[in-house]
Design an enzyme around this catalytic site. Structure first.
Site, PDB file in Angstrom:
ATOM      1  N   SER A  45       0.839  -1.204   0.000  1.00 53.91           N
ATOM      2  CA  SER A  45       0.000   0.000   0.000  1.00 53.91           C
ATOM      3  C   SER A  45       0.871   1.249   0.000  1.00 53.91           C
ATOM      4  O   SER A  45       1.974   1.251   0.573  1.00 53.91           O
ATOM      5  CB  SER A  45      -0.858  -0.014   1.269  1.00 53.91           C
ATOM      6  OG  SER A  45      -1.479   1.225   1.460  1.00 53.91           O
ATOM      7  N   TYR A  50      -2.111  -0.865  10.850  1.00 54.36           N
ATOM      8  CA  TYR A  50      -2.329  -1.422   9.514  1.00 54.36           C
ATOM      9  C   TYR A  50      -1.126  -1.114   8.613  1.00 54.36           C
ATOM     10  O   TYR A  50      -0.583  -2.000   7.947  1.00 54.36           O
ATOM     11  CB  TYR A  50      -3.617  -0.860   8.894  1.00 54.36           C
ATOM     12  CG  TYR A  50      -3.725  -1.155   7.420  1.00 54.36           C
ATOM     13  CD1 TYR A  50      -4.029  -2.441   6.976  1.00 54.36           C
ATOM     14  CD2 TYR A  50      -3.476  -0.173   6.465  1.00 54.36           C
ATOM     15  CE1 TYR A  50      -4.085  -2.732   5.618  1.00 54.36           C
ATOM     16  CE2 TYR A  50      -3.533  -0.445   5.110  1.00 54.36           C
ATOM     17  CZ  TYR A  50      -3.836  -1.727   4.686  1.00 54.36           C
ATOM     18  OH  TYR A  50      -3.877  -2.011   3.339  1.00 54.36           O
ATOM     19  N   LYS A  57       1.899  -3.632   6.662  1.00 55.91           N
ATOM     20  CA  LYS A  57       2.349  -3.630   5.260  1.00 55.91           C
ATOM     21  C   LYS A  57       3.858  -3.417   5.198  1.00 55.91           C
ATOM     22  O   LYS A  57       4.564  -4.068   4.426  1.00 55.91           O
ATOM     23  CB  LYS A  57       1.623  -2.539   4.462  1.00 55.91           C
ATOM     24  CG  LYS A  57       0.124  -2.786   4.315  1.00 55.91           C
ATOM     25  CD  LYS A  57      -0.171  -4.031   3.522  1.00 55.91           C
ATOM     26  CE  LYS A  57      -1.638  -4.347   3.408  1.00 55.91           C
ATOM     27  NZ  LYS A  57      -1.920  -5.668   2.855  1.00 55.91           N
TER      28      LYS A  57
HETATM   29  P1  NAD Z   1     -11.084  -7.051   1.209  1.00 55.79           P
HETATM   30  O1  NAD Z   1     -11.319  -6.997   2.681  1.00 55.79           O
HETATM   31  O2  NAD Z   1     -12.211  -6.826   0.294  1.00 55.79           O
HETATM   32  O3  NAD Z   1     -10.398  -8.443   0.835  1.00 55.79           O
HETATM   33  C1  NAD Z   1      -9.539  -9.121   1.733  1.00 55.79           C
HETATM   34  C2  NAD Z   1     -10.016 -10.568   1.789  1.00 55.79           C
HETATM   35  O4  NAD Z   1      -9.170 -11.299   2.698  1.00 55.79           O
HETATM   36  C3  NAD Z   1     -11.459 -10.735   2.292  1.00 55.79           C
HETATM   37  O5  NAD Z   1     -12.162 -11.533   1.375  1.00 55.79           O
HETATM   38  C4  NAD Z   1     -11.302 -11.444   3.636  1.00 55.79           C
HETATM   39  O6  NAD Z   1     -12.379 -12.306   3.907  1.00 55.79           O
HETATM   40  C5  NAD Z   1     -10.000 -12.201   3.429  1.00 55.79           C
HETATM   41  N1  NAD Z   1      -9.248 -12.541   4.654  1.00 55.79           N
HETATM   42  C6  NAD Z   1      -8.882 -11.734   5.675  1.00 55.79           C
HETATM   43  N2  NAD Z   1      -8.191 -12.425   6.590  1.00 55.79           N
HETATM   44  C7  NAD Z   1      -8.120 -13.712   6.148  1.00 55.79           C
HETATM   45  C8  NAD Z   1      -7.533 -14.896   6.646  1.00 55.79           C
HETATM   46  N3  NAD Z   1      -6.875 -14.916   7.819  1.00 55.79           N
HETATM   47  N4  NAD Z   1      -7.653 -16.038   5.926  1.00 55.79           N
HETATM   48  C9  NAD Z   1      -8.326 -16.039   4.748  1.00 55.79           C
HETATM   49  N5  NAD Z   1      -8.901 -14.938   4.215  1.00 55.79           N
HETATM   50  C10 NAD Z   1      -8.785 -13.783   4.911  1.00 55.79           C
HETATM   51  O7  NAD Z   1      -9.894  -6.018   0.888  1.00 55.79           O
HETATM   52  P2  NAD Z   1      -9.369  -5.474  -0.509  1.00 55.79           P
HETATM   53  O8  NAD Z   1      -9.732  -4.046  -0.596  1.00 55.79           O
HETATM   54  O9  NAD Z   1      -9.711  -6.390  -1.594  1.00 55.79           O
HETATM   55  O10 NAD Z   1      -7.813  -5.529  -0.236  1.00 55.79           O
HETATM   56  C11 NAD Z   1      -7.022  -6.628  -0.631  1.00 55.79           C
HETATM   57  C12 NAD Z   1      -5.597  -6.397  -0.147  1.00 55.79           C
HETATM   58  O11 NAD Z   1      -5.113  -5.182  -0.687  1.00 55.79           O
HETATM   59  C13 NAD Z   1      -5.465  -6.271   1.373  1.00 55.79           C
HETATM   60  O12 NAD Z   1      -4.289  -6.889   1.780  1.00 55.79           O
HETATM   61  C14 NAD Z   1      -5.399  -4.776   1.584  1.00 55.79           C
HETATM   62  O13 NAD Z   1      -4.696  -4.451   2.758  1.00 55.79           O
HETATM   63  C15 NAD Z   1      -4.624  -4.340   0.350  1.00 55.79           C
HETATM   64  N6  NAD Z   1      -4.854  -2.934  -0.019  1.00 55.79           N
HETATM   65  C16 NAD Z   1      -6.137  -2.486  -0.174  1.00 55.79           C
HETATM   66  C17 NAD Z   1      -6.356  -1.149  -0.495  1.00 55.79           C
HETATM   67  C18 NAD Z   1      -7.747  -0.599  -0.620  1.00 55.79           C
HETATM   68  O14 NAD Z   1      -7.915   0.618  -0.527  1.00 55.79           O
HETATM   69  N7  NAD Z   1      -8.769  -1.416  -0.839  1.00 55.79           N
HETATM   70  C19 NAD Z   1      -5.258  -0.290  -0.687  1.00 55.79           C
HETATM   71  C20 NAD Z   1      -3.962  -0.798  -0.537  1.00 55.79           C
HETATM   72  C21 NAD Z   1      -3.777  -2.130  -0.206  1.00 55.79           C
HETATM   73  C1  WQD Z   2      -9.525   9.658   0.595  1.00 50.31           C
HETATM   74  C2  WQD Z   2      -9.748  11.153   0.782  1.00 50.31           C
HETATM   75  C3  WQD Z   2     -10.052  11.795   3.078  1.00 50.31           C
HETATM   76  C4  WQD Z   2     -13.830   9.608   3.589  1.00 50.31           C
HETATM   77  C5  WQD Z   2      -6.882   4.725   2.791  1.00 50.31           C
HETATM   78  C6  WQD Z   2      -5.812   4.041   3.588  1.00 50.31           C
HETATM   79  C7  WQD Z   2      -4.722   3.577   2.680  1.00 50.31           C
HETATM   80  C8  WQD Z   2      -5.283   2.709   1.544  1.00 50.31           C
HETATM   81  C9  WQD Z   2      -6.421   3.370   0.848  1.00 50.31           C
HETATM   82  C10 WQD Z   2      -5.176   0.427   2.227  1.00 50.31           C
HETATM   83  C11 WQD Z   2      -8.991  11.737   1.969  1.00 50.31           C
HETATM   84  C12 WQD Z   2     -11.321  12.042   2.287  1.00 50.31           C
HETATM   85  C13 WQD Z   2     -12.673  10.155   3.081  1.00 50.31           C
HETATM   86  C14 WQD Z   2     -14.913  10.482   3.929  1.00 50.31           C
HETATM   87  C15 WQD Z   2     -13.595  12.346   3.190  1.00 50.31           C
HETATM   88  N1  WQD Z   2      -5.817   1.477   2.031  1.00 50.31           N
HETATM   89  N2  WQD Z   2     -12.540  11.492   2.877  1.00 50.31           N
HETATM   90  N3  WQD Z   2     -14.742  11.807   3.709  1.00 50.31           N
HETATM   91  O1  WQD Z   2      -7.130   7.758   3.549  1.00 50.31           O
HETATM   92  O2  WQD Z   2      -6.235   8.100   1.181  1.00 50.31           O
HETATM   93  O3  WQD Z   2      -6.308   5.846   2.131  1.00 50.31           O
HETATM   94  O4  WQD Z   2      -7.382   3.801   1.810  1.00 50.31           O
HETATM   95  O5  WQD Z   2      -3.998   0.257   2.127  1.00 50.31           O
HETATM   96  O6  WQD Z   2      -3.823   2.852   3.461  1.00 50.31           O
HETATM   97  O7  WQD Z   2      -5.268   4.959   4.532  1.00 50.31           O
HETATM   98  O8  WQD Z   2      -8.416   6.895   1.512  1.00 50.31           O
HETATM   99  O9  WQD Z   2     -10.764   6.882   0.806  1.00 50.31           O
HETATM  100  O10 WQD Z   2     -10.230   7.021   3.289  1.00 50.31           O
HETATM  101  O11 WQD Z   2      -9.772   8.974   1.813  1.00 50.31           O
HETATM  102  O12 WQD Z   2     -13.487  13.566   3.021  1.00 50.31           O
HETATM  103  O13 WQD Z   2     -15.965  10.039   4.414  1.00 50.31           O
HETATM  104  O14 WQD Z   2     -11.133  11.374   1.069  1.00 50.31           O
HETATM  105  O15 WQD Z   2      -9.810  12.805   4.017  1.00 50.31           O
HETATM  106  O16 WQD Z   2      -8.597  13.024   1.613  1.00 50.31           O
HETATM  107  P1  WQD Z   2      -6.980   7.276   2.154  1.00 50.31           P
HETATM  108  P2  WQD Z   2      -9.874   7.381   1.875  1.00 50.31           P
END
Ligand code: NAD
Ligand code: WQD
Length: 336
Positions: free
Chosen positions: A124, A149, A153
């Site tokens: 991330s 979190y 990562k």
């Molecule tokens: P998500 O929660 O939709 O998907 C994660 C999946 O992992 C879920 O289906 C959950 O049931 C499963 N899971 C959790 N713990 C588990 C375990 N112990 N065993 C088996 N399954 C398990 O999340 P996502 O948005 O699809 O994110 C996927 C990956 O990408 C995550 O690692 C997340 O941290 C990373 N990521 C997401 C974002 C984002 O904004 N969505 C941004 C950066 C990184």
């Molecule tokens: C985006 C923008 C908020 C909600 C997060 C995690 C990051 C990654 C992606 C996993 C910001 C604003 C948000 C709301 C708002 N996830 N906002 N009202 O914070 O950039 O990233 O998700 O790895 O680790 O930190 O994403 O979508 O929460 O926010 O004004 O109700 O929207 O302040 O500027 P962020 P976000």
């Protein structure tokens, strides 16, 4: 060739399962459904016309993994499974360290037992410290995370690259996602957060569909063009295609490589709200509220390395991100 995806009943993994199937790979999935539904995988099968064997198991459970590896014989692993809510990780840090680290350690150990080398990890942009300057490159300073979190990562990046240093069979690709939004254009799969969404796009779509009364915009006094926070939103289908490119790379290399996956363009909260209103024809009522603790003014990627090395570049526009998010939410107002 079968690719094992952990956590692919979830948002990003399910879209990647489709992209892999479309690129000709076989997909097997392990998920414990702690934050997802098997229905997502059923719909991936329906959309691609391909079977995707689905194993219900905790990825920390090595015995369960051994059985899956013996059956699936994966050529590579993509590791999406984990907990991802920043605020919850502050309230329940041990739960986050336990789940995110244990799943990764078990997986890497079982991969070594079975001689599986390529490992693609969902990292991330959150690993970049507050001191890094935008646009972030892969060389920008990491660490100094503001929540557990983010530290998971950061730690997993160290664990996986350390494992690859010690085992010449391994090929680790760390993908640092920026802000994934959007949904499959069919409107059949998409993001399905449990409870009140933390992230901006699902919050907007739930306001649009009438599940939430209005959007809170967290601060309009940042040093950005309109004062609201700027982020690098990337269409989840572009992100999924980035994984296919990363897989091809991992299958032909050893060691560790890191790639930013974003668009390279910053978009403000209000710009996204207005783009969504144009795409959906629905007005989004909002209120300006104080800044959310821990938020940065502006976060966006330099994605030139992914373009140069992987031959991948995000192609979809903010308007497509909004239109596809809306189609998913409108057709599935309560999620799966
Ligand atoms: P998500 O929660 O939709 O998907 C994660 C999946 O992992 C879920 O289906 C959950 O049931 C499963 N899971 C959790 N713990 C588990 C375990 N112990 N065993 C088996 N399954 C398990 O999340 P996502 O948005 O699809 O994110 C996927 C990956 O990408 C995550 O690692 C997340 O941290 C990373 N990521 C997401 C974002 C984002 O904004 N969505 C941004 C950066 C990184
Ligand atoms: C985006 C923008 C908020 C909600 C997060 C995690 C990051 C990654 C992606 C996993 C910001 C604003 C948000 C709301 C708002 N996830 N906002 N009202 O914070 O950039 O990233 O998700 O790895 O680790 O930190 O994403 O979508 O929460 O926010 O004004 O109700 O929207 O302040 O500027 P962020 P976000």
């Amino acid at each position: 060739m079968t690719i094992l995806l952990t956590g692919a009943a979830g948002y990003i993994g399910s879209h990647t399962a489709i992209a892999l199937a479309e690129a000709g790979y076989d997909v097997a999935i392990v998920d414990d459904f702690s934050n997802s539904s098997p229905e997502a995988v059923r719909r991936c099968e329906e959309l691609t016309g391909k079977k995707m064997p689905l194993y219900e198991a905790d990825v920390s459970d090595k015995e369960a993994l051994r059985k899956i590896f013996a059956e699936v014989k994966p050529a590579a692993v993509m590791h999406f499974a984990g907990f991802k809510a920043v605020g919850e990780s502050v309230a329940k840090p041990l739960m986050y360290y336990r789940n995110n680290l244990d799943t990764t350690l078990s997986l890497l150990e079982v991969m070594a037992e079975f001689g599986v080398g390529p490992f693609i990890f969902s990292s991330s942009a959150t690993v970049y410290g507050a001191k890094a300057k935008v646009p972030y490159t892969e060389e920008s300073e990491t660490g100094g995370c503001t929540n557990p979190y983010g530290w998971t990562k950061f730690m997993i990046e160290q664990i996986a690259s350390g494992a690859a240093k010690a085992d010449s069979n391994m090929s680790v690709v760390l993908l640092r996602y920026f802000n994934p939004v959007g949904a499959h254009p069919s409107g059949r799969i998409g993001e399905n957060p449990s409870g009140i969404p933390n992230n901006l796009m699902p919050y907007i779509t739930q306001v649009a569909v009438g599940r939430l009364p209005h959007l809170n915009v967290f601060g309009n006094d940042y040093d950005t063009p309109d004062g609201t926070g700027v982020r690098d939103y990337i269409h989840v289908v572009d992100l999924a295609e980035g994984h296919v490119a990363a897989l091809k790379y991992a299958l032909g290399h050893k060691g560790t490589e890191v790639f930013n996956l974003g668009t390279g363009h910053g978009v403000s909260v209000l710009e996204l709200v207005h783009a969504f209103e144009r795409a959906s024809g629905v007005k989004i009522p909002y209120e300006i509220t104080p800044r959310r603790p821990g938020d940065l003014a502006s976060v966006y990627a330099d994605c030139s390395k992914a373009e140069r090395v992987l031959g991948w570049k995000a192609a979809r526009t903010v308007d497509e991100m909004c239109a596809d998010s809306w189609r998913w939410q409108k057709n599935n107002p309560q999620g799966y």
